[in-house]
Structures are given as structure tokens and as C-alpha cells.
Design a protein around this motif. Structure first.
Motif, PDB file in Angstrom:
ATOM      1  N   THR A 147       0.866  -1.179   0.000  1.00 46.25           N
ATOM      2  CA  THR A 147       0.000   0.000   0.000  1.00 46.25           C
ATOM      3  C   THR A 147       0.898   1.221   0.000  1.00 46.25           C
ATOM      4  O   THR A 147       1.887   1.274   0.733  1.00 46.25           O
ATOM      5  N   PHE A 148       0.558   2.218  -0.818  1.00 40.82           N
ATOM      6  CA  PHE A 148       1.471   3.348  -1.001  1.00 40.82           C
ATOM      7  C   PHE A 148       0.904   4.642  -0.432  1.00 40.82           C
ATOM      8  O   PHE A 148      -0.287   4.936  -0.566  1.00 40.82           O
ATOM      9  N   ALA A 149       1.807   5.407   0.184  1.00 42.03           N
ATOM     10  CA  ALA A 149       1.520   6.771   0.628  1.00 42.03           C
ATOM     11  C   ALA A 149       2.504   7.702  -0.065  1.00 42.03           C
ATOM     12  O   ALA A 149       3.639   7.309  -0.362  1.00 42.03           O
ATOM     13  N   ALA A 150       2.099   8.918  -0.315  1.00 43.55           N
ATOM     14  CA  ALA A 150       2.984   9.949  -0.858  1.00 43.55           C
ATOM     15  C   ALA A 150       2.968  11.138   0.091  1.00 43.55           C
ATOM     16  O   ALA A 150       1.952  11.428   0.720  1.00 43.55           O
ATOM     17  N   VAL A 151       4.105  11.838   0.181  1.00 47.34           N
ATOM     18  CA  VAL A 151       4.261  12.868   1.202  1.00 47.34           C
ATOM     19  C   VAL A 151       3.603  14.194   0.835  1.00 47.34           C
ATOM     20  O   VAL A 151       3.597  15.128   1.637  1.00 47.34           O
ATOM     21  N   ALA A 157       0.832  12.930  -7.486  1.00 48.90           N
ATOM     22  CA  ALA A 157       0.554  13.144  -8.899  1.00 48.90           C
ATOM     23  C   ALA A 157       1.733  12.717  -9.765  1.00 48.90           C
ATOM     24  O   ALA A 157       1.556  12.138 -10.843  1.00 48.90           O
ATOM     25  N   ALA A 158       2.950  12.982  -9.287  1.00 50.95           N
ATOM     26  CA  ALA A 158       4.134  12.610 -10.053  1.00 50.95           C
ATOM     27  C   ALA A 158       4.252  11.096 -10.221  1.00 50.95           C
ATOM     28  O   ALA A 158       4.716  10.612 -11.258  1.00 50.95           O
ATOM     29  N   TRP A 159       3.795  10.345  -9.212  1.00 56.96           N
ATOM     30  CA  TRP A 159       3.874   8.883  -9.250  1.00 56.96           C
ATOM     31  C   TRP A 159       2.624   8.238  -9.860  1.00 56.96           C
ATOM     32  O   TRP A 159       2.549   7.007  -9.949  1.00 56.96           O
ATOM     33  N   SER A 160       1.637   9.019 -10.252  1.00 53.74           N
ATOM     34  CA  SER A 160       0.327   8.449 -10.602  1.00 53.74           C
ATOM     35  C   SER A 160       0.372   7.518 -11.804  1.00 53.74           C
ATOM     36  O   SER A 160      -0.490   6.645 -11.937  1.00 53.74           O
ATOM     37  N   ARG A 161       1.349   7.679 -12.684  1.00 53.77           N
ATOM     38  CA  ARG A 161       1.461   6.750 -13.814  1.00 53.77           C
ATOM     39  C   ARG A 161       1.815   5.342 -13.344  1.00 53.77           C
ATOM     40  O   ARG A 161       1.393   4.344 -13.941  1.00 53.77           O
ATOM     41  N   ALA A 162       2.561   5.262 -12.231  1.00 55.25           N
ATOM     42  CA  ALA A 162       3.011   3.959 -11.737  1.00 55.25           C
ATOM     43  C   ALA A 162       2.100   3.390 -10.661  1.00 55.25           C
ATOM     44  O   ALA A 162       1.908   2.169 -10.578  1.00 55.25           O
ATOM     45  N   VAL A 163       1.525   4.262  -9.797  1.00 51.35           N
ATOM     46  CA  VAL A 163       0.757   3.764  -8.651  1.00 51.35           C
ATOM     47  C   VAL A 163      -0.138   4.872  -8.120  1.00 51.35           C
ATOM     48  O   VAL A 163       0.197   6.063  -8.231  1.00 51.35           O
ATOM     49  N   GLN A 164      -1.267   4.489  -7.561  1.00 49.67           N
ATOM     50  CA  GLN A 164      -2.141   5.433  -6.874  1.00 49.67           C
ATOM     51  C   GLN A 164      -1.758   5.435  -5.395  1.00 49.67           C
ATOM     52  O   GLN A 164      -1.854   4.406  -4.725  1.00 49.67           O
ATOM     53  N   ALA A 165      -1.315   6.568  -4.901  1.00 48.50           N
ATOM     54  CA  ALA A 165      -0.835   6.676  -3.520  1.00 48.50           C
ATOM     55  C   ALA A 165      -1.730   7.605  -2.728  1.00 48.50           C
ATOM     56  O   ALA A 165      -2.190   8.634  -3.244  1.00 48.50           O
ATOM     57  N   GLU A 166      -1.975   7.260  -1.473  1.00 46.80           N
ATOM     58  CA  GLU A 166      -2.726   8.144  -0.583  1.00 46.80           C
ATOM     59  C   GLU A 166      -1.782   9.222  -0.064  1.00 46.80           C
ATOM     60  O   GLU A 166      -0.621   8.949   0.267  1.00 46.80           O
ATOM     61  N   VAL A 167      -2.263  10.431   0.027  1.00 47.28           N
ATOM     62  CA  VAL A 167      -1.436  11.541   0.485  1.00 47.28           C
ATOM     63  C   VAL A 167      -1.400  11.564   2.014  1.00 47.28           C
ATOM     64  O   VAL A 167      -2.434  11.683   2.669  1.00 47.28           O
ATOM     65  N   VAL A 168      -0.199  11.420   2.559  1.00 49.62           N
ATOM     66  CA  VAL A 168       0.035  11.557   4.000  1.00 49.62           C
ATOM     67  C   VAL A 168       1.182  12.559   4.155  1.00 49.62           C
ATOM     68  O   VAL A 168       2.358  12.187   4.093  1.00 49.62           O
ATOM     69  N   PRO A 169       0.869  13.837   4.327  1.00 45.75           N
ATOM     70  CA  PRO A 169       1.938  14.837   4.426  1.00 45.75           C
ATOM     71  C   PRO A 169       2.859  14.562   5.611  1.00 45.75           C
ATOM     72  O   PRO A 169       2.430  14.077   6.659  1.00 45.75           O
ATOM     73  N   GLN A 262      16.344  23.668  -6.355  1.00 42.98           N
ATOM     74  CA  GLN A 262      16.435  23.693  -7.814  1.00 42.98           C
ATOM     75  C   GLN A 262      15.940  22.369  -8.394  1.00 42.98           C
ATOM     76  O   GLN A 262      16.299  22.004  -9.515  1.00 42.98           O
ATOM     77  N   TRP A 263      15.157  21.666  -7.600  1.00 44.70           N
ATOM     78  CA  TRP A 263      14.426  20.493  -8.083  1.00 44.70           C
ATOM     79  C   TRP A 263      13.007  20.613  -7.533  1.00 44.70           C
ATOM     80  O   TRP A 263      12.711  21.503  -6.737  1.00 44.70           O
ATOM     81  N   ASP A 264      12.121  19.738  -7.990  1.00 44.67           N
ATOM     82  CA  ASP A 264      10.741  19.782  -7.510  1.00 44.67           C
ATOM     83  C   ASP A 264      10.672  19.112  -6.149  1.00 44.67           C
ATOM     84  O   ASP A 264      10.666  17.882  -6.050  1.00 44.67           O
ATOM     85  N   GLU A 265      10.635  19.928  -5.113  1.00 40.45           N
ATOM     86  CA  GLU A 265      10.689  19.441  -3.731  1.00 40.45           C
ATOM     87  C   GLU A 265       9.495  18.527  -3.452  1.00 40.45           C
ATOM     88  O   GLU A 265       8.346  18.938  -3.589  1.00 40.45           O
ATOM     89  N   PRO A 266       9.738  17.261  -3.031  1.00 45.19           N
ATOM     90  CA  PRO A 266       8.615  16.347  -2.779  1.00 45.19           C
ATOM     91  C   PRO A 266       7.728  16.784  -1.625  1.00 45.19           C
ATOM     92  O   PRO A 266       6.525  16.528  -1.634  1.00 45.19           O
ATOM     93  N   TYR A 267       8.312  17.425  -0.615  1.00 41.13           N
ATOM     94  CA  TYR A 267       7.518  17.961   0.496  1.00 41.13           C
ATOM     95  C   TYR A 267       8.052  19.333   0.908  1.00 41.13           C
ATOM     96  O   TYR A 267       7.445  20.347   0.637  1.00 41.13           O
ATOM     97  N   ARG A 330      -1.581  23.441  12.791  1.00 41.49           N
ATOM     98  CA  ARG A 330      -2.795  22.920  12.158  1.00 41.49           C
ATOM     99  C   ARG A 330      -2.493  21.967  11.000  1.00 41.49           C
ATOM    100  O   ARG A 330      -3.181  20.965  10.836  1.00 41.49           O
ATOM    101  N   HIS A 331      -1.462  22.277  10.221  1.00 46.08           N
ATOM    102  CA  HIS A 331      -1.276  21.564   8.953  1.00 46.08           C
ATOM    103  C   HIS A 331      -0.022  20.694   8.881  1.00 46.08           C
ATOM    104  O   HIS A 331       0.063  19.847   7.978  1.00 46.08           O
ATOM    105  N   CYS A 332       0.936  20.893   9.762  1.00 46.33           N
ATOM    106  CA  CYS A 332       2.233  20.221   9.609  1.00 46.33           C
ATOM    107  C   CYS A 332       2.640  19.428  10.842  1.00 46.33           C
ATOM    108  O   CYS A 332       3.827  19.104  11.009  1.00 46.33           O
ATOM    109  N   SER A 333       1.712  19.082  11.724  1.00 47.94           N
ATOM    110  CA  SER A 333       2.106  18.437  12.977  1.00 47.94           C
ATOM    111  C   SER A 333       2.333  16.939  12.792  1.00 47.94           C
ATOM    112  O   SER A 333       1.694  16.286  11.954  1.00 47.94           O
TER     113      SER A 333
END
Length: 358
Positions: A147-151, A157-169, A262-267, A330-333
Motif C-alpha cells: 500500500t502506497f503513501a505519498a508525502v 501526482a508525479a507517481w500516478s502513472r506507476a501507482v495510486q498513492a494516498e497523500v500523507v503529508p 532547484q528540483w521539484d521538492e517532494p515535500y 494545524r497543517h504540519c504536525s
């Protein structure tokens, strides 16, 4: 719940952390344990023993002379890492179900994903990076065994071609990253490597009329010698690779934190850490930073545009530090993150249970 947390075999999970992945792993392990879970961390030698670490340390693999002579032979470091994960996954395949209820793969290696079908224990894998070819290959061949999570939404979205991941920041420990008084200097934290571009932070701070302190491990000495050291002076200081408590103090005493990927920061963990200290963020709008940095907590600039980052820094300095801290709580704990992972572990144990909307 008995949780096997698979970490990096390359860098130890120990202070001072080499990067965000190691800091994230330690924070997650402690937070899960605080909630009553039994957590075993499989990590590189030298990791923090308080994490109940089992080292990814196996007898060194020495290829034969004939194998070394192969023109396509992998570097020794690659082989050591491969050998460590292979040994771990075979151990989990032979007896993991008697020790663990779930395996959380927090590494960047392809073998845990590729070998997940061999396990009698469910696996959750967190995607911490942009798509990697060897991981995409492992996902394609593993038949949905993890089961996959993305940060972040960006990373999912970047991984969506390979797998559907639930977003867990990702989350930060807001009880440790406490609000600070602020101050007249800017701050930059992270790995000193080209893709993090600390040299651009120095240039932007100067154009904004701010002195700046930089903290983090030097992982590309040639880059630092060529691009960073010539810019150092009284208004731009490299203060070293700091433990978390010292880093909290430094960030909390800054007026603004600059984030210059200078890259697309994953989180963007350094942005979340700064906001938890009440320090507003000025960042290039790359990757997930637009998700992490709220309008009450920072300002975004056009990617790679030093003048626009200077503008963002000047605006961010004026933001209310209490509102910045409130956004992080609220958003980053870490508590928010851990709750989401507990839900994901439960669904991995019962795969027929429908997923809740994110």
C-alpha cells in the motif's frame, strides 16, 4: 500494533541528521512509540539506539575477482546497500509474521517493494522522492503487494502513472520545534548540495538587505567550495551541521527562512520546521512547497529567480509569527501525520475495507 519501520541503509538515523528522510524517520518512530505501538527500526549502523534499532548491517559482500572485472559491475557502495536490503527482506519473508503486524517501508530502495509479495505481513511504502526508474519497475512487478503513501499531493501526482498513492503529508514535532523570538537575520537549513542551492539563498538575502546563517551537512564539498564559500562573510555565515535543539534555536531566532530548491521538492520539511518556530518562509514555488507554505505563513517566488525571492523575503519578514506557528500546528504536525499512518496501517491489514476520501 507491532511495526517494522524500514529506514535508510546509507545514512544512520541519528543526530545530527543527514537530511529530511532521516529526521522524518526518527520523528515517526518516536511518535508511534508514544502512542503505544511497538516499533522496530531497521536502519544503517550508528543509528540512535533509543529507536530500538536493528542495524541493516550484514557481513560485507565481497564480489569475486571475476565479478569485479565485469565492465558493468556496480560500485561497492551500491552492492553493500543491495546486500543489506536483500538480507532484511529474506529475514522478514522467513519469520516476519511472528514479529510484526505491518512493515512500513520508509526507504528509497527498490528491493522492499519488489519482494513485498514474499511477505505474510502487509507493507506500507512511503514515496519520498520524484519517480525513480528502479522503484517504478519494482511497483510494476510486485502485483499490488504494498500500500502506497505519498508525502504531498504533488508527489502523488508525479507517481500516478506507476501507482495510486494516498497523500500523507510529513509532519514535524511541534512540541520540540517551539516558537522563537525572531531576529534580524535570515536562515537557510538543509543539505549543502547543488539541488538545494544555498548559494541562491545568500544572493537573495543580500538583495533583500538581510544577513543570513546557513546550517547543514556538506555533502558536495566541490559545490560548496565553488559556489558557497566565495559568498561567505560577516553577512553570510556557514554555522555547521547542527543537532535539532541547536537548529531549533537558530531557526527560531531568524526573521525569515529561505528555501531554494532547484528540483521539484517532494515535500519541504525545512519549511515546516521553520513555520513551527514561528519563522515565516520565503521559498521558490517548486514541487510541494505551495502546499506546505500557507499564505499566512510565508511567500512564494518564481523558481530560480533571486530577485523575486528577495521580494518574497521582504514580505515574509512582516508576517505575524503567531499566525505562522498556528499554520504549522494545524497543517504540519506529527500528530496529524501519525493518525493518517495508523489509518493506513489498519487498511493494509484489512485490504477489502474501502479507503476514506483524503
Amino acid at each position: 500494533m507491532r511495526i517494522c519501520l524500514v529506514a535508510s541503509a546509507r545514512f544512520p538515523v541519528a543526530e545530527p541528521f543527514q537530511g529530511g528522510l532521516e529526521a522524518h524517520t526518527a520523528t515517526l518512530a518516536h511518535a508511534l512509540a508514544d502512542r503505544g505501538h511497538r516499533v522496530s527500526v531497521f536502519a544503517a549502523p550508528g543509528s540512535d539506539p533509543s529507536l530500538d534499532v536493528e542495524e541493516l548491517d550484514v557481513p560485507p559482500f565481497e564480489p569475486s575477482a571475476a565479478a569485479r572485472a565485469d565492465v558493468g559491475a556496480h560500485p561497492d557502495a551500491w552492492m553493500r546497500e543491495h546486500h543489506a536490503y536483500l538480507a532484511l527482506m529474506l529475514r522478514l519473508a522467513r519469520g516476519g509474521q511472528s514479529r510484526f503486524d505491518v512493515v512500513h517501508n520508509n526507504s528509497l530502495h527498490h528491493l522492499p517493494v519488489a519482494m513485498a509479495p514474499m511477505l505474510s505481513v502487509p507493507m506500507v511504502t512511503t514515496l519520498h522522492t520524484p519517480p525513480l526508474g528502479w522503484l517504478e519497475s519494482a511497483i510494476a512487478m510486485s502485483g499490488g503487494a504494498s500500500t502506497f503513501a505519498a508525502v504531498s499531493r504533488h508527489t502523488a501526482a508525479a507517481w500516478s502513472r506507476a501507482v495510486q498513492a494516498e497523500v500523507v503529508p510529513n509532519g514535524v514535532d511541534t512540541s520540540r520545534w517551539q516558537p522563537g523570538p525572531g531576529g534580524g537575520r535570515a536562515v537557510w537549513t538543509g543539505r549543502l548540495v547543488p539541488e538545494k542551492a544555498p548559494h541562491l539563498a545568500i544572493l537573495a538575502a543580500r538583495r533583500a538587505g538581510l544577513a543570513i546563517d546557513l546550517a547543514g551537512p556538506v555533502l558536495d564539498a566541490d559545490y560548496v567550495r565553488r559556489e558557497v564559500e566565495p559568498l561567505l562573510g560577516d553577512d553570510a555565515r556557514l554555522v555547521g551541521h547542527l543537532h535539532t535543539d541547536a537548529l531549533c534555536d537558530l531557526v527560531g531566532r531568524a526573521g525569515v527562512a529561505l528555501v531554494t530548491p532547484q528540483w521539484d521538492e517532494p515535500y519541504g520539511l525545512v519549511a515546516a520546521e521553520a513555520m513551527a518556530c514561528g519563522t515565516p518562509v520565503a521559498a521558490f514555488a517548486r514541487g510541494a512547497l505551495a502546499e506546505v507554505v500557507g499564505v499566512s505563513a510565508g511567500r512564494l517566488a518564481r523558481p530560480d529567480d533571486v530577485d523575486d525571492l528577495a521580494r518574497a523575503a521582504r514580505e515574509a519578514v512582516a508576517l505575524d509569527r503567531t499566525a505562522v506557528r498556528d499554520h504549522a500546528v494545524r497543517h504540519c504536525s506529527v500528530q496529524r501525520m501519525v493518525t493518517r499512518y495508523e489509518e493506513l496501517y489498519a487498511r493494509a491489514e484489512s485490504p477489502t475495507q474501502p479507503a476514506e476520501a483524503s
